[in-house]
Design a protein around this motif. Structure first.
Motif, mmCIF file in Angstrom:
data_model
loop_
_atom_site.group_PDB
_atom_site.id
_atom_site.type_symbol
_atom_site.label_atom_id
_atom_site.label_comp_id
_atom_site.label_asym_id
_atom_site.label_seq_id
_atom_site.Cartn_x
_atom_site.Cartn_y
_atom_site.Cartn_z
ATOM 1 N N ASP A 30 -9.994 0.291 -1.465
ATOM 2 C CA ASP A 30 -9.271 1.125 0.108
ATOM 3 C C ASP A 30 -9.160 2.416 -1.183
ATOM 4 O O ASP A 30 -8.315 2.257 -2.098
ATOM 5 C CB ASP A 30 -7.961 0.490 0.841
ATOM 6 C CG ASP A 30 -8.873 -0.372 1.788
ATOM 7 O OD1 ASP A 30 -9.977 -0.621 2.054
ATOM 8 O OD2 ASP A 30 -7.791 -0.774 2.262
ATOM 9 N N HIS A 48 -11.810 4.966 5.939
ATOM 10 C CA HIS A 48 -10.583 4.637 5.969
ATOM 11 C C HIS A 48 -9.857 5.271 6.672
ATOM 12 O O HIS A 48 -8.326 5.782 6.324
ATOM 13 C CB HIS A 48 -9.705 3.956 4.705
ATOM 14 C CG HIS A 48 -9.327 3.642 4.454
ATOM 15 N ND1 HIS A 48 -8.646 2.326 5.678
ATOM 16 C CD2 HIS A 48 -8.172 3.199 3.499
ATOM 17 C CE1 HIS A 48 -7.267 1.787 4.472
ATOM 18 N NE2 HIS A 48 -7.276 2.430 3.644
ATOM 19 N N LEU A 102 0.434 -1.118 -0.220
ATOM 20 C CA LEU A 102 -0.029 0.123 -0.097
ATOM 21 C C LEU A 102 0.836 1.209 -0.159
ATOM 22 O O LEU A 102 2.238 1.363 0.197
ATOM 23 C CB LEU A 102 -1.164 -0.312 1.366
ATOM 24 C CG LEU A 102 -1.927 -0.062 1.158
ATOM 25 C CD1 LEU A 102 -3.167 0.333 2.255
ATOM 26 C CD2 LEU A 102 -3.087 0.479 -0.429
ATOM 27 N N GLU A 118 0.517 -4.806 3.936
ATOM 28 C CA GLU A 118 -0.467 -4.888 4.347
ATOM 29 C C GLU A 118 -0.759 -6.223 4.705
ATOM 30 O O GLU A 118 -0.655 -6.918 3.684
ATOM 31 C CB GLU A 118 -1.799 -4.895 3.779
ATOM 32 C CG GLU A 118 -2.534 -2.971 4.031
ATOM 33 C CD GLU A 118 -3.580 -2.640 4.046
ATOM 34 O OE1 GLU A 118 -4.269 -3.275 3.415
ATOM 35 O OE2 GLU A 118 -3.728 -1.352 4.207
ATOM 36 N N ASP A 171 -7.599 5.478 -0.694
ATOM 37 C CA ASP A 171 -6.323 5.427 -0.243
ATOM 38 C C ASP A 171 -5.500 7.427 -0.422
ATOM 39 O O ASP A 171 -5.640 7.502 -1.601
ATOM 40 C CB ASP A 171 -5.204 5.037 -0.388
ATOM 41 C CG ASP A 171 -5.335 3.367 0.665
ATOM 42 O OD1 ASP A 171 -6.085 3.574 1.072
ATOM 43 O OD2 ASP A 171 -3.858 2.968 0.607
ATOM 44 N N HIS A 198 -4.915 8.824 6.810
ATOM 45 C CA HIS A 198 -4.106 7.418 6.136
ATOM 46 C C HIS A 198 -3.268 6.954 7.259
ATOM 47 O O HIS A 198 -1.663 6.706 6.594
ATOM 48 C CB HIS A 198 -3.905 7.560 5.040
ATOM 49 C CG HIS A 198 -4.179 5.349 4.193
ATOM 50 N ND1 HIS A 198 -3.061 5.529 4.599
ATOM 51 C CD2 HIS A 198 -5.378 5.289 4.116
ATOM 52 C CE1 HIS A 198 -2.764 4.267 3.879
ATOM 53 N NE2 HIS A 198 -4.063 3.982 3.489
#
Ligand SMILES: [Zn+2]
Length: 298
Positions: free
Chosen positions: A97, A160, A18, A27, A99, A164
């Motif tokens: 996700d 999320h 990630l 992850e 991000d 981050h």
């Protein structure tokens, strides 16, 4: 769980990679939890407030959540546990996700794309229900997309974090949110979704990097969320080979699986291509695509 871990090993990877502050982060799949609390159907007051607004037809008025753990710990969900075994319903939840780390604004300003509108359009065209775990920072950068996703009954937006940043340390080089700020970071993301005009918002939270500990679960209790991990790692982050991503997902999915992928072009450039193979193949095997709320409530 074993299948996804085996596949990762076969690929020489430890987990899905990630993005985090320009560095690669990894992850790992969650450790098998000894016991998961039973699902319940009433969201927390805080989460209800975050999701307030007009209710679209296909989003449950009260998305299922899980009961808090001992001492009020934030519950953690990974997949539909009863999905294993013969005759289990062939459902699978694809999660994406979205991000964007709090300090990646300058990179976005220079043209780096943290969104993936083509992926969203492909999910719509293929009629795939899905859950998008969005950062608040992403919603601020792409408010029109956040609104579009968050008003399409095919999708639900989960949280999320805003920044981050990591909720447990170490977490693959991500900066860490201070414990007293964790619940606020999550609430700030819900606020960003609301400000963008999203309404299909569910009280689920995915830890950046998948990193958490009991202290984080305790610190997050006021946010009233159910943490959501996964049992299938797609390996889409920084992947260049869409077929390898598709095969890893197709090998890993079992009835009731929850798959983690990404809706961030710069960090997951072949995800849309992989989806075009994954979706018809899983359908040919009899699978139906559901949102996390349906997986959790089933
Ligand atoms: Zn992430």
């Amino acid at each position: 769980m074993n299948i996804s871990v085996r596949n990762l090993t076969a690929l020489g990877l430890l987990g899905a990679v990630l993005v985090g502050c320009g560095r690669e982060a990894v992850e790992t799949p969650p450790a098998p939890s000894a016991k998961e609390p039973a699902a319940r159907t009433s969201p927390s007051p805080r989460a209800s407030a975050a999701a307030a607004g007009p209710k679209p037809a296909r989003v449950p008025a009260a998305p299922p959540t899980m009961a808090p753990g001992p001492g009020g710990l934030t519950p953690v969900y990974t997949h539909r546990a009863k999905g294993a075994g013969k005759g289990a319903e062939k459902v699978v939840a694809l999660t994406f996700d979205a991000d964007m780390t709090a300090d990646q604004g300058p990179r976005a300003a220079q043209g780096e794309r943290f969104d993936n509108p083509q992926l969203i359009e492909t999910l719509r065209r293929l009629k795939v229900d899905a859950t998008v775990f969005m950062t608040g920072r992403w919603a601020e950068e792409y408010p029109d997309q956040a609104k579009s996703i968050g008003r399409d009954p095919r999708f639900e937006i989960a949280n999320h974090s805003y920044s981050h940043y990591a909720f447990a340390s170490p977490c693959y080089g991500l900066p860490t949110v201070a414990k007293p700020d964790m619940a606020d970071d999550v609430q700030r993301a819900f606020d960003a979704f609301r400000d963008a005009g999203a309404v299909n918002v569910v009280p689920y939270f995915r830890f950046p990097g998948g990193c958490y500990d009991d202290a984080a679960l305790h610190a997050l209790a006021p946010a009233g969320v159910t943490a959501v991990q996964w049992d299938v790692v797609s390996g889409d982050a920084f992947a260049q080979d869409a077929d390898a991503v598709a095969e890893q997902v197709l090998d890993g999915v079992k009835p009731g699986s929850l798959v983690v992928m990404h809706c961030t072009r710069s960090a997951a450039p072949v995800t849309e291509q992989a989806i075009r193979r994954i979706v018809p193949e899983l359908r040919a095997r009899g699978y139906r695509f559901v949102k996390v709320s349906e997986l959790m409530g089933g």
